[in-house]
Design an enzyme around this catalytic site. Sequence first.
Site, PDB file in Angstrom:
ATOM      1  N   GLU A 141      -6.038  -7.643  -1.397  1.00 39.86           N
ATOM      2  CA  GLU A 141      -6.434  -7.849   0.000  1.00 39.86           C
ATOM      3  C   GLU A 141      -7.947  -7.734   0.127  1.00 39.86           C
ATOM      4  O   GLU A 141      -8.518  -6.682  -0.142  1.00 39.86           O
ATOM      5  CB  GLU A 141      -5.805  -6.792   0.928  1.00 39.86           C
ATOM      6  CG  GLU A 141      -4.304  -6.811   1.032  1.00 39.86           C
ATOM      7  CD  GLU A 141      -3.790  -5.761   2.010  1.00 39.86           C
ATOM      8  OE1 GLU A 141      -4.619  -5.213   2.781  1.00 39.86           O
ATOM      9  OE2 GLU A 141      -2.585  -5.473   1.996  1.00 39.86           O
ATOM     10  N   GLU A 201       0.826  -1.213   0.000  1.00 42.75           N
ATOM     11  CA  GLU A 201       0.000   0.000   0.000  1.00 42.75           C
ATOM     12  C   GLU A 201       0.858   1.260   0.000  1.00 42.75           C
ATOM     13  O   GLU A 201       0.469   2.307   0.504  1.00 42.75           O
ATOM     14  CB  GLU A 201      -0.963  -0.001   1.195  1.00 42.75           C
ATOM     15  CG  GLU A 201      -1.961  -1.151   1.149  1.00 42.75           C
ATOM     16  CD  GLU A 201      -2.885  -1.199   2.350  1.00 42.75           C
ATOM     17  OE1 GLU A 201      -2.565  -0.554   3.368  1.00 42.75           O
ATOM     18  OE2 GLU A 201      -3.924  -1.871   2.275  1.00 42.75           O
TER      19      GLU A 201
END
Length: 895
Positions: free
Chosen positions: A478, A385
């Site tokens: 995710e 991320e």
Amino acid sequence: MAAAAVGKRVLDTGWLAARSTEVALTGVQLTTTQPPAADPEPAAPWMSAAVPGTVLGTLLKNKLIPDPFYGLNNQAIVDIADAGREYYTFWFFTTFQCAPSGNQHVTLNFHGINYSAEMYLNGLKEVLPKGMFRRHNIDITDILHPDGNNLLAVLVHPPDHPGRIPPQGGQGGDHEVRNICLVEHLQSYAITIPPQSDVEYTIPPLFFYKPNLWWPNGMGKQSLYNVEISVDVKGFGESDSWSHYFGFRKIESTIDDSTGGRIFKLNGEPIFIRGGNWILSDGLLRLTKKRYMTDIKFHADMNFNMLRCWGGGLAERPDFYHFCDVYGLMVWQEFWITGDVDGRGIPVSNPNGPLDHDLFLLCARDTVKLLRNHASLALWVGGNEQVPPVDINKALKSDLKLHPMFASSQASDSQEKHLSEEATDPSKYLDGTRVYVQGSMWDGFANGKGDFTDGPYEIQYPESFFKDSFYKYGFNPEVGSVGVPVAETIRATMPPEGWSIPIFRKRIDGYIEEVPNPIWDYHKFIPYSKPGKVHDQIELYGHPKDLDDFCEKAQLVNYAQYRALLEGWTSFMWTKFTGVLIWKTQNPWTGLRGQFYDHLHDQTAGFYGCRCAAEPIHVQLNLASYFIEVVNTTADELADVAVEISVWDLDGTSPYYKVTEKIVIPPKKVKQIMEMKYPKMKDAKPVYFLLLKLFRLSDNRILSRNFYWLHLPGKDYKLLEQYQQKKIPLKIYSEILVSGTKHQLRMIVENKSTKSVAESIHPASGIDLGDVSGSHSTGKETTHDGNESGSLWRKIHSSLGVARTSDNLRTLEVDGTDSGIAFFLHFSVHTSGSSTAEEKYNDTRILPVHYSDNYFSLAPGEQTSIDISFEAAPGSSPRVVLRGWNHHLDHAVMI
């Protein structure tokens, strides 16, 4: 004295440790005149050390701290941010035998030290530079003692800036503290190496004729070859050797034009990715080959084909990647940049990433060298991320550029032109065979632009996963949900005050808020409700009475939740999605976040929901459209097959039955077969069971079996509470093989319901669907009131492939007079001890255990075979226990 044997020795036993502030001696004294004594027991402050491992692991081994994974114990352990670095600076000491002779050389290798160290060997000091993710190699030939007795001490310092998680930053808790092939080639090469020098030598290319290829799990065999390189010195014989397993395979990865998602091809075949996010096997780094093997086999057993080594974790030890090679788990390897601690939080932590960029790159390059020969390694990713800082990202892109042989199908025209001008010698490339992606939400992952478009991480309605609106992008790195383990794990990892279940607080809008006890909250419990979005999924089964009831109902939700997640994603295979990775598959401690097996290695029902949904050939119900679909992820056409559909009510009758016409499913396609019309029927029951079977018409072999429990729109599962009182008769056959500590069992379970399916109607597990004349009753749909009779049920079962009763089989009968589904049966393995104790819960489970299936249900007359394997200490007298939704007593088979 004879010369030391050529080879390698692992120094992982016999270590002592002591806090540096409690040792007055220097490293020179410790390794010359005043070494610590270890016989019979080390004297304080010295203690037996856990190596490999962490300081906390050593303290725990010596019972100097409470188990940080139990209850709230971790809060009682002094944090380095409060105690300071010196408090966790420790000496480690050991002795070893080694006496080289002649021209022999000896190198001392450290796989990794967190964070820096000073090494003392026989009184001489060597400073080991900083960096957790790097190896250290020291030539100790001239330092070794002539008599072969060597004293080694290492002073290990923690990171220079340990820091702490910002008050509003980071997740906290996620990271709390087969086939082996024969030799094909034998080649030798003569080279000259000048004295006191290093030479880099590239072995000329070798040609292999039609080698067996390495394939991911579910796509073929994981064929591995062993390469061994040895150095022979003329006149002296072998000097050193190195070996490594590798696989022949070509991996490509590009962005799919139609979906925008990243696509992976192995040996030219596109692979639909269904896998999970890997955090760390154990937060105290108590990492063993056996634990790694169990971890990776568990993922293969779930039919997963990829693991993402998350950037907040670490580069695992080589054993991890070896077992990924063996079991076919492709690895997405992330470097150590993560939004949890780099550029996020209040205040923002480390806005420019790692504090030492040069050290980061040194560690990254060393990690690439360590891992690049593994067949399972699929790609490198810069961070979680987050992308690395500009200079690090630029360096990694350059270091990990593709070799022209691998760039042709994966690079743009400009990249290919640039790369074609480079040297084609593969040894000049740090890797050259795998792509580098700068971050987990860039370039074909999530929205591809780095926006926070992964997730969600909470409970969902199962049907939501099948809706086009659930997720917009082609590859979700995710997505997660709940993960409460079985009740035994709660009791084994928490004191009694942690055994209380959440308070179910009903809000004014009708939603339920689950309020966990403080221990569950600390262990990151994810509720089974999302007020304002999702009604409580446990309450659908009736309000839980106690911990056992809560956990059993949680397993029902776990199974349905994760099966739906993977089936929903697979329903859009290649038309919208190229893959999905579940957050997350396991916890490095006793967490209660999403997981498929707990830290003690006991599987949740979600494990088997995934195993069902991710099988390569699969029949499923689209929970949004109620159409039955057949999934074919393989490279072969699926022909001459049909689907058997049977509905079962709580009375043990089958009011709906159909066998489809012959169908054909092209390779790598999802085919919609027909609508499941039972819920629209006038007399449809509010709660019912659906059994789907995909079978081959030529031999009636069952290719996929899928069992659902469902309710009509607007209803719930509370009728299943009454169903717990049903007494369904079972017959259990067991075949047992014991070899030393290894136990292998085959358990054959049969539903012996007194009301035959012929009275209801049709087969639940048919292998011969023909009538008396031999013609197949396909393409016909029937409904029944339970009073018909027929002959179909008497023509089944012979293709189940299980052993028949024989003299070496043990048989256990479970009495019952009711007819119906034997629902949600699950095996466990225990020692012969009692499961309760007055002072502390006594966990009798034997773990880990590998089951070919679990949390299964059987229709009247149906039988199934479950293979079980585990290790048990001699004299432990294992017993295999079967329980279920309507089987509350332990049905045990003693071994």
